[in-house]
Design a protein around this motif. Structure first.
Motif, PDB file in Angstrom:
ATOM      1  N   ARG A  89    -127.593 -84.033  30.488  1.00  0.00           N
ATOM      2  CA  ARG A  89    -126.485 -83.554  30.646  1.00  0.00           C
ATOM      3  C   ARG A  89    -125.144 -84.140  31.199  1.00  0.00           C
ATOM      4  N   GLU A  91    -124.911 -87.645  31.763  1.00  0.00           N
ATOM      5  CA  GLU A  91    -124.849 -88.754  30.765  1.00  0.00           C
ATOM      6  C   GLU A  91    -124.051 -88.117  29.378  1.00  0.00           C
ATOM      7  N   SER A  92    -124.490 -87.075  28.915  1.00  0.00           N
ATOM      8  CA  SER A  92    -123.448 -86.338  27.889  1.00  0.00           C
ATOM      9  C   SER A  92    -122.111 -86.152  28.103  1.00  0.00           C
ATOM     10  N   GLN A  93    -122.052 -85.584  29.309  1.00  0.00           N
ATOM     11  CA  GLN A  93    -120.596 -85.162  29.895  1.00  0.00           C
ATOM     12  C   GLN A  93    -119.853 -86.533  30.091  1.00  0.00           C
ATOM     13  N   HIS A  94    -120.528 -87.624  30.754  1.00  0.00           N
ATOM     14  CA  HIS A  94    -119.817 -88.802  30.988  1.00  0.00           C
ATOM     15  C   HIS A  94    -119.289 -89.606  29.524  1.00  0.00           C
ATOM     16  N   TYR A  95    -120.033 -89.658  28.573  1.00  0.00           N
ATOM     17  CA  TYR A  95    -119.738 -90.234  27.343  1.00  0.00           C
ATOM     18  C   TYR A  95    -118.656 -89.244  26.486  1.00  0.00           C
ATOM     19  N   ARG A  96    -118.880 -88.131  26.662  1.00  0.00           N
ATOM     20  CA  ARG A  96    -117.660 -86.991  26.038  1.00  0.00           C
ATOM     21  C   ARG A  96    -116.405 -87.389  26.819  1.00  0.00           C
ATOM     22  N   TYR A 149    -119.170 -93.539  21.933  1.00  0.00           N
ATOM     23  CA  TYR A 149    -119.403 -92.338  22.920  1.00  0.00           C
ATOM     24  C   TYR A 149    -119.548 -91.015  22.485  1.00  0.00           C
ATOM     25  N   ARG A 150    -119.072 -90.805  21.025  1.00  0.00           N
ATOM     26  CA  ARG A 150    -119.303 -89.230  20.799  1.00  0.00           C
ATOM     27  C   ARG A 150    -120.548 -89.051  20.340  1.00  0.00           C
ATOM     28  N   ARG A 152    -123.397 -90.883  21.338  1.00  0.00           N
ATOM     29  CA  ARG A 152    -124.364 -90.510  22.198  1.00  0.00           C
ATOM     30  C   ARG A 152    -124.096 -89.504  23.173  1.00  0.00           C
ATOM     31  N   SER A 153    -122.916 -88.797  23.378  1.00  0.00           N
ATOM     32  CA  SER A 153    -122.894 -87.580  23.845  1.00  0.00           C
ATOM     33  C   SER A 153    -123.573 -86.351  23.264  1.00  0.00           C
ATOM     34  N   GLN A 157    -126.642 -84.207  24.524  1.00  0.00           N
ATOM     35  CA  GLN A 157    -126.849 -82.669  24.665  1.00  0.00           C
ATOM     36  C   GLN A 157    -127.664 -82.168  23.769  1.00  0.00           C
TER      37      GLN A 157
END
Length: 217
Positions: A89, A91-96, A149-150, A152-153, A157
């Protein structure tokens, strides 16, 4: 700077210059986030992640050498699920955040470029505004297109949600974990590991160039 012949460009400059500055500053911030960190810092984060994985593997290996029953090793695996969820999560927030920031630069820059271009034939300064905005839009679009990035996020998630769903089902004893505890634990371990493997495959696919991805589909 504020007038040309009898035309007053003061109001235009008050809009165009801050807009250009905002777009360029946002771009520089994102470039700093992505590539501005020194190599040692980035290596240290990767090294920490690698050390964590190695420590986990050593723990499982040591448990195997000591002859600890499989179901106890599976319990140890289950205990690592919360940390895995937190990592996914984060990492997901970082890419988002990166994706949203670059998209903001693209939107603001595109609108500013259109506005400045419509006045570029009147003032030479606005041509530089157009150049700056166009450059920031192009770089932002290139970064989002290359690093994805999208995607990956989204995948991170999605994997985190799937792992959490299985962990919750196991704790509540609902489908598909309706057998005895040993069988449920074995199935949970198998499902979680399958999700992690699938996530790694997705990351590898995203890291491939377009030609490589097209060839594997």
């Amino acid at each position: 700077m504020g007038t040309w012949r009898s035309v007053d460009f003061g109001p235009v400059n008050r809009i165009a210059i801050p807009l250009t500055s905002l777009s360029i500053i946002a771009l520089l911030v994102q470039l700093y986030i992505e590539d501005g960190r020194d190599d040692d810092a980035r290596k240290s984060v990767r090294q920490l992640e690698l050390d964590l994985e190695i420590a986990h593997e050593r723990r499982l290996l040591r448990a195997s050498q000591l002859g600890i029953p499989v179901y106890q090793r599976q319990y140890s695996y289950k205990d690592s699920i919360p940390k895995e969820l937190e990592r996914l999560r984060e990492e997901s927030q970082h890419y988002r955040r990166l994706h949203n920031a670059f998209q903001s630069v693209i939107i603001i820059g595109s609108l500013g470029t259109t506005t400045a271009a419509s006045l570029a034939d009147i003032s030479g300064m606005l041509k530089w505004v157009t150049v700056g905005l166009s450059f920031s839009v192009g770089v932002s679009a290139g970064f989002t297109g290359y690093f994805k990035y999208r995607e990956r996020s989204f995948y991170l998630q999605q994997t985190a949600d799937a792992i959490e769903q299985h962990a919750t089902a196991f704790e509540l004893g609902i489908r598909p974990y309706t057998q005895d505890e040993t069988e449920n634990l074995a199935r949970l371990t198998e499902e979680i590991e399958s999700l992690r493997v699938e996530q790694r495959k997705r990351e590898q696919q995203l890291d491939q160039p377009h030609e490589g991805r097209d060839g594997t589909v």
